[in-house]
Design a protein around this motif. Structure first.
Motif, mmCIF file in Angstrom:
data_model
loop_
_atom_site.group_PDB
_atom_site.id
_atom_site.type_symbol
_atom_site.label_atom_id
_atom_site.label_comp_id
_atom_site.label_asym_id
_atom_site.label_seq_id
_atom_site.Cartn_x
_atom_site.Cartn_y
_atom_site.Cartn_z
ATOM 1 N N LYS A 130 99.250 103.762 7.319
ATOM 2 C CA LYS A 130 100.113 102.702 7.012
ATOM 3 C C LYS A 130 98.786 101.505 7.091
ATOM 4 N N LEU A 131 98.111 101.648 8.095
ATOM 5 C CA LEU A 131 97.439 100.456 8.332
ATOM 6 C C LEU A 131 96.464 100.454 7.114
ATOM 7 N N GLN A 132 95.749 101.886 7.127
ATOM 8 C CA GLN A 132 95.014 102.007 5.507
ATOM 9 C C GLN A 132 95.079 101.147 4.339
ATOM 10 N N LYS A 133 96.601 101.668 4.174
ATOM 11 C CA LYS A 133 96.906 101.012 2.509
ATOM 12 C C LYS A 133 97.019 99.840 2.647
ATOM 13 N N ASN A 134 97.302 99.337 3.828
ATOM 14 C CA ASN A 134 97.617 97.476 4.223
ATOM 15 C C ASN A 134 96.552 96.546 3.993
ATOM 16 N N PHE A 135 95.440 97.732 4.629
ATOM 17 C CA PHE A 135 94.013 97.010 4.071
ATOM 18 C C PHE A 135 93.409 97.539 2.517
ATOM 19 N N LEU A 136 93.553 98.625 1.971
ATOM 20 C CA LEU A 136 92.866 98.361 0.390
ATOM 21 C C LEU A 136 94.580 98.002 -0.570
ATOM 22 N N ASP A 137 95.716 97.831 0.018
ATOM 23 C CA ASP A 137 96.433 96.626 -1.088
ATOM 24 C C ASP A 137 96.205 95.655 -1.225
ATOM 25 N N ARG A 138 95.537 95.058 -0.274
ATOM 26 C CA ARG A 138 95.328 94.116 0.010
ATOM 27 C C ARG A 138 94.596 93.424 -1.312
ATOM 28 N N VAL A 139 95.326 92.230 -1.513
ATOM 29 C CA VAL A 139 94.452 90.915 -3.288
ATOM 30 C C VAL A 139 94.838 90.240 -3.110
#
Length: 157
Positions: A130-139
């Motif tokens: 979930k943390l990795q997804k939050n990082f990669l989804d941040r625009v």
């Protein structure tokens, strides 16, 4: 002729003062080290030990940063285990204080257990995916500078 004794006495005083200055001044040794004449003066170094730690409510700071600040202060001061626990407890307010207040008396006497409780209660609870997804989804937002965006990414990292 009245000036001669004054001139000689002044010259004598200057010579005495020069000799005294030589006695008091630092003298380099053979090894090019600077040595002082022996003195009874002690050097005193002041280290500030009363650094302020901000109150922690549970949501005003990241718990990891606050714990790091508390540990820095605790290592700078000489305190017993009980004094450390009391110090940490006094820095708590609101939800953070309630988390510790309603624990057993033995837990409240251990600084390590208090910090562990705070870490568990207010630390990051997300799993790595979930943390990795939050990082990669941040625009980057339209009104956000590149510097601000990079700080947000570093915080997410």
């Amino acid at each position: 002729m009245a000036n001669n004794p004054t001139c000689k006495s002044l010259q004598k005083q200057v010579t005495e003062l020069q000799n005294r200055i030589k006695e008091l001044s630092w003298k380099p040794s053979v090894e090019n080290e600077v040595k002082r004449p022996p003195s009874n003066e002690k050097n005193v170094v002041y280290v500030q030990k009363d650094r302020k730690v901000p109150k922690f409510t549970g949501y005003n700071f990241q718990v990891e940063d606050w714990i790091e600040d508390v540990n820095t202060v605790l290592h700078a001061r000489e305190m017993s285990r009980q004094e450390r626990a009391d110090f940490i407890y006094l820095q708590l307010e609101g939800s953070a204080k309630d988390e510790v207040k309603y624990r057993s008396h033995l837990v409240r006497q251990s600084p390590d257990q208090i910090l562990e409780i705070l870490q568990d209660a207010f630390g990051v609870k997300d799993n790595i995916t979930k943390l990795q997804k939050n990082f990669l989804d941040r625009v980057q937002k339209p009104n956000e500078s590149l510097r601000e965006y990079s700080y947000v990414l570093m915080d997410l990292m």
